[in-house]
Scaffold this motif. Structure first.
Motif, PDB file in Angstrom:
ATOM      1  N   ILE A  62       0.730  -1.327   0.029  1.00 36.35           N
ATOM      2  CA  ILE A  62       0.008  -0.226   0.200  1.00 36.35           C
ATOM      3  C   ILE A  62       0.806   1.246  -0.102  1.00 36.35           C
ATOM      4  O   ILE A  62       2.111   0.989   0.455  1.00 36.35           O
ATOM      5  N   LYS A  63       0.391   2.314  -0.352  1.00 36.30           N
ATOM      6  CA  LYS A  63       1.054   3.606  -0.488  1.00 36.30           C
ATOM      7  C   LYS A  63       0.528   4.440   0.746  1.00 36.30           C
ATOM      8  O   LYS A  63      -0.830   4.828   0.742  1.00 36.30           O
ATOM      9  N   ILE A  64       1.512   5.198   1.280  1.00 36.14           N
ATOM     10  CA  ILE A  64       1.130   5.963   2.454  1.00 36.14           C
ATOM     11  C   ILE A  64       2.042   7.204   2.333  1.00 36.14           C
ATOM     12  O   ILE A  64       3.370   7.233   2.548  1.00 36.14           O
ATOM     13  N   LYS A  65       1.615   8.313   2.219  1.00 33.53           N
ATOM     14  CA  LYS A  65       2.246   9.563   1.935  1.00 33.53           C
ATOM     15  C   LYS A  65       3.293   9.404   0.819  1.00 33.53           C
ATOM     16  O   LYS A  65       4.481   9.600   1.378  1.00 33.53           O
ATOM     17  N   ASN A  66       2.935   8.958  -0.246  1.00 34.87           N
ATOM     18  CA  ASN A  66       3.841   8.798  -1.362  1.00 34.87           C
ATOM     19  C   ASN A  66       4.889   7.930  -1.187  1.00 34.87           C
ATOM     20  O   ASN A  66       6.038   7.736  -1.793  1.00 34.87           O
ATOM     21  N   GLU A  67       4.746   7.084  -0.049  1.00 31.40           N
ATOM     22  CA  GLU A  67       5.970   5.830   0.279  1.00 31.40           C
ATOM     23  C   GLU A  67       5.280   4.718   0.148  1.00 31.40           C
ATOM     24  O   GLU A  67       4.307   4.441   0.805  1.00 31.40           O
ATOM     25  N   GLN A  68       5.766   3.893  -0.553  1.00 32.14           N
ATOM     26  CA  GLN A  68       5.209   2.294  -0.764  1.00 32.14           C
ATOM     27  C   GLN A  68       5.561   1.624   0.792  1.00 32.14           C
ATOM     28  O   GLN A  68       6.812   1.528   1.058  1.00 32.14           O
ATOM     29  N   TYR A  69       4.685   1.072   1.255  1.00 30.93           N
ATOM     30  CA  TYR A  69       4.636   0.180   2.587  1.00 30.93           C
ATOM     31  C   TYR A  69       4.357  -1.310   2.076  1.00 30.93           C
ATOM     32  O   TYR A  69       3.410  -1.679   1.310  1.00 30.93           O
ATOM     33  N   ILE A  70       4.929  -2.306   2.818  1.00 37.96           N
ATOM     34  CA  ILE A  70       4.457  -3.733   2.964  1.00 37.96           C
ATOM     35  C   ILE A  70       3.651  -3.779   4.165  1.00 37.96           C
ATOM     36  O   ILE A  70       4.370  -3.847   5.257  1.00 37.96           O
ATOM     37  N   LEU A  71       2.220  -4.172   4.073  1.00 41.45           N
ATOM     38  CA  LEU A  71       1.591  -4.290   5.189  1.00 41.45           C
ATOM     39  C   LEU A  71       1.246  -5.893   5.348  1.00 41.45           C
ATOM     40  O   LEU A  71       0.580  -6.567   4.427  1.00 41.45           O
ATOM     41  N   SER A  72       1.628  -6.203   6.660  1.00 41.54           N
ATOM     42  CA  SER A  72       1.282  -7.625   6.787  1.00 41.54           C
ATOM     43  C   SER A  72       0.217  -7.797   7.878  1.00 41.54           C
ATOM     44  O   SER A  72       0.259  -6.931   8.792  1.00 41.54           O
ATOM     45  N   THR A  73      -0.883  -8.645   7.666  1.00 42.30           N
ATOM     46  CA  THR A  73      -2.152  -8.658   8.864  1.00 42.30           C
ATOM     47  C   THR A  73      -2.247 -10.390   9.345  1.00 42.30           C
ATOM     48  O   THR A  73      -1.836 -10.993   8.464  1.00 42.30           O
ATOM     49  N   ALA A  74      -2.815 -10.228  10.607  1.00 36.15           N
ATOM     50  CA  ALA A  74      -3.157 -11.412  10.907  1.00 36.15           C
ATOM     51  C   ALA A  74      -4.436 -11.273  11.795  1.00 36.15           C
ATOM     52  O   ALA A  74      -4.257 -10.373  12.605  1.00 36.15           O
ATOM     53  N   LYS A  75      -5.308 -12.167  11.726  1.00 34.32           N
ATOM     54  CA  LYS A  75      -6.459 -12.008  12.691  1.00 34.32           C
ATOM     55  C   LYS A  75      -6.606 -13.050  13.745  1.00 34.32           C
ATOM     56  O   LYS A  75      -6.421 -14.167  13.259  1.00 34.32           O
ATOM     57  N   SER A  76      -7.260 -12.628  14.820  1.00 35.87           N
ATOM     58  CA  SER A  76      -7.294 -13.677  15.689  1.00 35.87           C
ATOM     59  C   SER A  76      -8.853 -14.012  15.848  1.00 35.87           C
ATOM     60  O   SER A  76      -9.819 -13.414  15.933  1.00 35.87           O
ATOM     61  N   ASN A  77      -8.847 -15.513  16.013  1.00 40.12           N
ATOM     62  CA  ASN A  77     -10.266 -16.084  16.027  1.00 40.12           C
ATOM     63  C   ASN A  77     -10.864 -15.942  17.318  1.00 40.12           C
ATOM     64  O   ASN A  77     -11.984 -16.014  17.753  1.00 40.12           O
ATOM     65  N   TYR A  78      -9.927 -15.770  18.406  1.00 38.94           N
ATOM     66  CA  TYR A  78     -10.276 -15.726  19.798  1.00 38.94           C
ATOM     67  C   TYR A  78     -10.649 -14.518  20.237  1.00 38.94           C
ATOM     68  O   TYR A  78     -11.699 -14.289  20.801  1.00 38.94           O
ATOM     69  N   THR A  79      -9.962 -13.277  19.998  1.00 31.99           N
ATOM     70  CA  THR A  79     -10.614 -12.070  20.348  1.00 31.99           C
ATOM     71  C   THR A  79     -10.999 -11.113  19.199  1.00 31.99           C
ATOM     72  O   THR A  79     -11.752 -10.267  19.484  1.00 31.99           O
ATOM     73  N   GLY A  80     -10.755 -11.383  18.064  1.00 31.02           N
ATOM     74  CA  GLY A  80     -11.284 -10.890  17.006  1.00 31.02           C
ATOM     75  C   GLY A  80     -10.423  -9.577  16.604  1.00 31.02           C
ATOM     76  O   GLY A  80     -10.875  -8.806  15.612  1.00 31.02           O
ATOM     77  N   TRP A  81      -9.201  -9.405  17.344  1.00 30.06           N
ATOM     78  CA  TRP A  81      -8.347  -8.534  16.918  1.00 30.06           C
ATOM     79  C   TRP A  81      -7.427  -8.521  15.530  1.00 30.06           C
ATOM     80  O   TRP A  81      -7.436  -9.534  14.965  1.00 30.06           O
ATOM     81  N   THR A  82      -7.133  -7.525  15.110  1.00 29.94           N
ATOM     82  CA  THR A  82      -6.250  -7.374  13.721  1.00 29.94           C
ATOM     83  C   THR A  82      -4.787  -6.927  14.417  1.00 29.94           C
ATOM     84  O   THR A  82      -4.614  -5.868  14.818  1.00 29.94           O
ATOM     85  N   TYR A  83      -3.738  -7.888  13.823  1.00 30.86           N
ATOM     86  CA  TYR A  83      -2.616  -7.456  14.137  1.00 30.86           C
ATOM     87  C   TYR A  83      -1.645  -7.080  12.784  1.00 30.86           C
ATOM     88  O   TYR A  83      -1.875  -7.739  11.749  1.00 30.86           O
ATOM     89  N   LEU A  84      -0.956  -5.963  12.815  1.00 24.97           N
ATOM     90  CA  LEU A  84      -0.387  -5.463  11.584  1.00 24.97           C
ATOM     91  C   LEU A  84       1.112  -4.847  11.830  1.00 24.97           C
ATOM     92  O   LEU A  84       1.190  -4.485  13.132  1.00 24.97           O
ATOM     93  N   THR A  85       1.828  -5.202  10.855  1.00 23.25           N
ATOM     94  CA  THR A  85       3.124  -4.765  10.710  1.00 23.25           C
ATOM     95  C   THR A  85       3.332  -4.010   9.647  1.00 23.25           C
ATOM     96  O   THR A  85       2.756  -4.400   8.447  1.00 23.25           O
ATOM     97  N   MET A  86       3.889  -2.717   9.447  1.00 18.55           N
ATOM     98  CA  MET A  86       3.871  -1.612   8.417  1.00 18.55           C
ATOM     99  C   MET A  86       5.419  -1.453   8.255  1.00 18.55           C
ATOM    100  O   MET A  86       6.230  -0.856   9.294  1.00 18.55           O
ATOM    101  N   MET A  87       6.145  -1.929   7.164  1.00 18.74           N
ATOM    102  CA  MET A  87       7.319  -1.788   6.921  1.00 18.74           C
ATOM    103  C   MET A  87       7.538  -1.037   5.734  1.00 18.74           C
ATOM    104  O   MET A  87       6.951  -1.422   4.540  1.00 18.74           O
ATOM    105  N   PRO A  88       8.571   0.134   5.379  1.00 17.48           N
ATOM    106  CA  PRO A  88       8.696   0.758   4.082  1.00 17.48           C
ATOM    107  C   PRO A  88       9.311  -0.587   3.088  1.00 17.48           C
ATOM    108  O   PRO A  88      10.368  -1.290   3.450  1.00 17.48           O
ATOM    109  N   GLN A  89       8.810  -0.442   1.912  1.00 24.90           N
ATOM    110  CA  GLN A  89       9.231  -1.582   1.108  1.00 24.90           C
ATOM    111  C   GLN A  89      10.585  -1.641   0.623  1.00 24.90           C
ATOM    112  O   GLN A  89      11.451  -2.691   0.746  1.00 24.90           O
ATOM    113  N   GLU A  90      10.957  -0.337   0.584  1.00 24.27           N
ATOM    114  CA  GLU A  90      12.526  -0.305   0.434  1.00 24.27           C
ATOM    115  C   GLU A  90      13.457  -0.852   1.560  1.00 24.27           C
ATOM    116  O   GLU A  90      14.567  -1.695   1.234  1.00 24.27           O
TER     117      GLU A  90
END
Length: 745
Positions: free
Chosen positions: A253-281
């Motif tokens: 995804i692109k955030i403020k003209n910078e490309q990021y790699i967004l990794s997501t994982a969801k919990s079936n127990y709590t319903g929460w969403t876990y994310l890491t956002m790292m600049p692609q470069e």
């Protein structure tokens, strides 16, 4: 045009093409393939890290829910019990001490609805004292705090917020409130878990290598529970809702003209969403490095390869001359043309065929050796025999087996090859058979197998004898042993065939003698120790060596007393030896399996009862030797264990030193110790050291450095690593657990 080019440059050009084209094609393929794999591995690593973070938080949430159940089920923490008097409230402190076993939350508090106090493992606080002094929430007023706890019906998690408290490291906390009882319709109170945000960030921080990305946890509504770093885009609700809706995995995804790699994982127990956002470069920096290095390697290979080719061409400018030189060296004479090279190849081919013929000759010798060993009763492992025999074309496909021996008079020795060929032709058309070449030129021995009972076997052998007499000028006598379905009894059939040949003195020459006919003629008139042999088998199974020796001596005395015919004595000897060998391998009596026994050839040749007496005494002496060896080995096991227990403190402990002390070979000691204990010497030593370390950790206050010296380790780090590998916790944690248990007790 090409003809004018010197040979050197033709070769140089051709070799350069052979280098450049495959190298470029291979490099480009490897470059794309491995960079793609590396990219996938990096992405997968972040996804796995995220899943691990999710599983860790799910576990911590389950643990807090479990603690809530424990609190609600404890009769000493009920409203009725706590409100009776202040002593009960004081006693509740030890019941709420859950932070010893769980360091995820900073503290847990118990609140009773409409009550004026809140209870913890440290103290009992009034509500105003708690909200104004202990934990002062910036956005959660004391009245709202009390109101929320009184109206609580389902678990609530308040996202990270500012809390002024000397007990917190970061002045920010996550609050998790669970009604008590958790599954009740009308809760009577609440369990309040205070989680220091610094603890949560410690778990999140493992997801990124440097301060170039972010890690978020969103609740089921898309609200930020906590983030590793506060950034502007966290205030954009549309952005949070969009990333919450993403499926698990990695996206760009692109955030403020910078490309990021967004990794997501969801919990079936709590319903929460876990994310890491790292600049692609930054995330794919390693891929870029690999790409750069691959290009450098390709250029370097081309450059170095060109240099190598040039110098090799200088060396190999005259390749044909080098071939001639090599041929001259091999033949020992001058080689000047291609015909001489062809002659050398022809000679090599002849040598190859000679080696092949030698292998065929060796096959015959190996097969002969295996058959003789089988007849002598020296084969104890039939599976090994089949494996070795299959390599040289020796394979018994049928189960029923017998031995046939044909004696030729001296005047027919010249016709032996013709007679042998005739026997082969007749036997091989009807049965599976193998001829055994023997030192005795007058006797031909055959091992024959058949699949099922053959009613016409005797008629066939009589017919075979009739045909052989037609090709013989003298007499031909055939002895036939009994048929057995046990391959281990082939030696007995051989002995019976030899005994049948010996009966020509009674039956006469130039005829077929079947051992079973001899036996049937004499079985009503002579004694045979059937019951004693059966008893011997039971004694072997019971591993009673002393009684085995005594039984063999009893059989010997009975033979002297009853004086059966010679062929019966031979059979008795065979049954004694076969009984010991068979049961020592089938019933794990390995202490008898290593014995060496008299072979069948020796049994078939003894002619007096004195020979039997000597043979029986020989077997008894060997059995007594085995008993003595067993006693020595049993003593060795105890001495080996004692040596380890007395010398485990020595950090220079070695198996070689142990073997020297016990006066045995190192390889034998290692194998023997593993057989006796099921552990290697190193494993047993490590186990004993760890056990002693556990006792010192529980019962003393010595430092780890002193403890390591006490149990024979070189350094503290290696001991900690070994201890954690065995016990799943560090020595310090192990000592703390047992110290806390002593305090509670």
């Amino acid at each position: 045009m090409l003809k004018r080019i010197p040979l050197f440059y033709k070769y140089l050009l051709s070799y350069s093409i052979l280098l450049i084209i495959p190298l470029i094609v291979t490099s480009l393929f490897s470059y794309k393939h491995y960079t793609s794999i590396l990219k996938e591995e990096i992405m997968l690593g972040h996804e796995q890290m995220l899943e691990q973070m999710r599983d860790t938080f799910d576990t911590k949430m389950r643990e807090m829910n479990t603690i809530s159940y424990e609190i609600s089920s404890n009769p000493e923490l009920t409203p009725y019990y706590l409100e009776q008097n202040m002593y009960h409230a004081y006693a509740a402190k030890r019941l709420l001490n859950f932070t010893v076993a769980n360091n995820f939350f900073q503290n847990v508090f118990l609140y009773i609805k409409e009550g004026d106090y809140i209870y913890s493992a440290e103290s009992t606080y009034s509500i105003p004292l708690f909200t104004d002094n202990i934990y002062q929430y910036k956005n959660w007023s004391p009245s709202q705090f009390r109101n929320d706890l009184n109206r609580l019906e389902t678990p609530i998690l308040r996202p990270s917020e500012e809390v002024d408290s000397s007990l917190l490291k970061s002045n920010r906390a996550i609050t998790y409130i669970v009604p008590l009882p958790p599954s009740g319709v009308e809760p009577y109170g609440a369990a309040v878990f205070i989680i220091d945000e610094d603890t949560v960030k410690g778990l999140q921080r493992g997801g990124i290598e440097e301060r170039v990305g972010n890690t978020l946890i969103l609740n089921e509504k898309g609200e930020v529970i906590t983030s590793l770093y506060d950034t502007d885009y966290l205030q954009d609700q549309s952005f949070l809702q969009s990333i919450k809706a993403l499926p698990p995995g990695s996206k760009s995804i692109k955030i403020k003209n910078e490309q990021y790699i967004l990794s997501t994982a969801k919990s079936n127990y709590t319903g929460w969403t876990y994310l890491t956002m790292m600049p692609q470069e930054h995330l794919l920096k390693k891929v870029s490095q690999v790409q750069y290095r691959a290009m450098i390697v390709l250029i370097a290979n081309l450059f170095l390869g060109s240099i190598v080719i040039y110098f090799l061409m200088r060396i190999n400018y005259s390749p044909l001359q080098q071939i001639f030189s090599y041929t001259t060296l091999q033949l020992g004479k001058s080689v000047q043309n291609s015909s001489d090279v062809l002659n050398m190849l022809s000679n090599m081919n002849k040598k190859s065929k000679a080696i092949e013929n030698k292998w065929k000759d060796n096959q015959y010798a190996i097969r002969k050796y295996l058959l003789i060993e089988l007849l002598h009763g020296q084969i104890t492992d039939m599976k090994e025999f089949y494996d070795r025999g299959e390599e040289v074309g020796l394979n018994f496909r049928e189960k029923r087996i017998f031995v046939l021996r044909c004696e030729i008079k001296d005047e027919d020795i010249d016709n032996k090859a013709i007679i042998s060929e005739r026997i082969n032709n007749e036997i091989y058309t009807r049965y599976e058979g193998y001829e055994v070449k023997w030192a005795n030129q007058n006797v031909i021995t055959y091992i024959c197998t058949l699949g099922k009972e053959d009613q016409q076997l005797k008629e066939f052998i009589l017919f075979l004898h009739k045909i052989l007499k037609e090709h013989s000028q003298g007499s031909i006598t055939i002895g036939v042993g009994c048929i057995y379905e046990d391959m281990n009894k082939i030696g007995k059939s051989y002995m019976e065939a030899s005994t049948a040949l010996d009966y020509k003195l009674i039956k006469g020459q130039n005829q077929v003698i079947f051992f079973d006919e001899i036996n049937s003629e004499n079985q009503l008139d002579y004694w045979y120790p059937k019951q004693e042999i059966e008893t011997l088998q039971l004694l072997v199974n019971e591993r009673d060596t002393a009684k085995i020796i005594e039984m063999i001596k009893n059989i010997h005395r009975d033979v002297e007393k009853n004086k059966p015919p010679l062929h019966m004595v031979r059979c008795i000897c065979y049954d004694i030896i076969n009984c010991i060998i068979k049961n020592s391998y089938n019933n794990e009596n390995s202490y008898l399996a290593d014995l060496t026994y008299p072979d069948i050839e020796k049994l078939s040749k003894f002619e007096t009862l004195q020979d039997f007496e000597q043979l029986a005494n020989e077997i008894c002496m060997r059995l007594q030797g085995v008993v003595q060896d067993r006693n020595i080995e049993s003593d060795l096991r105890e001495r080996a264990i004692t040596f380890i227990r007395e010398n485990y403190r020595d950090n220079q402990f070695s198996v070689q030193k142990m073997a020297d002390s016990l006066s045995v070979a190192q390889t034998y000691l290692k194998r023997y110790f593993k057989q006796q204990t099921g552990q290697t010497i190193t494993d047993y030593l490590s186990f004993y050291r760890i056990e002693h370390a556990k006792q010192l950790l529980k019962n003393s206050n010595i430092s780890l450095k002193e403890l390591v010296k006490e149990i024979g380790y070189h350094d503290v780090s290696s001991f900690i690593r070994k201890f954690k590998n065995e016990m799943k916790i560090t020595p310090g944690e192990y000592r703390k657990i047992h110290t806390d248990r002593k305090k509670v007790n």
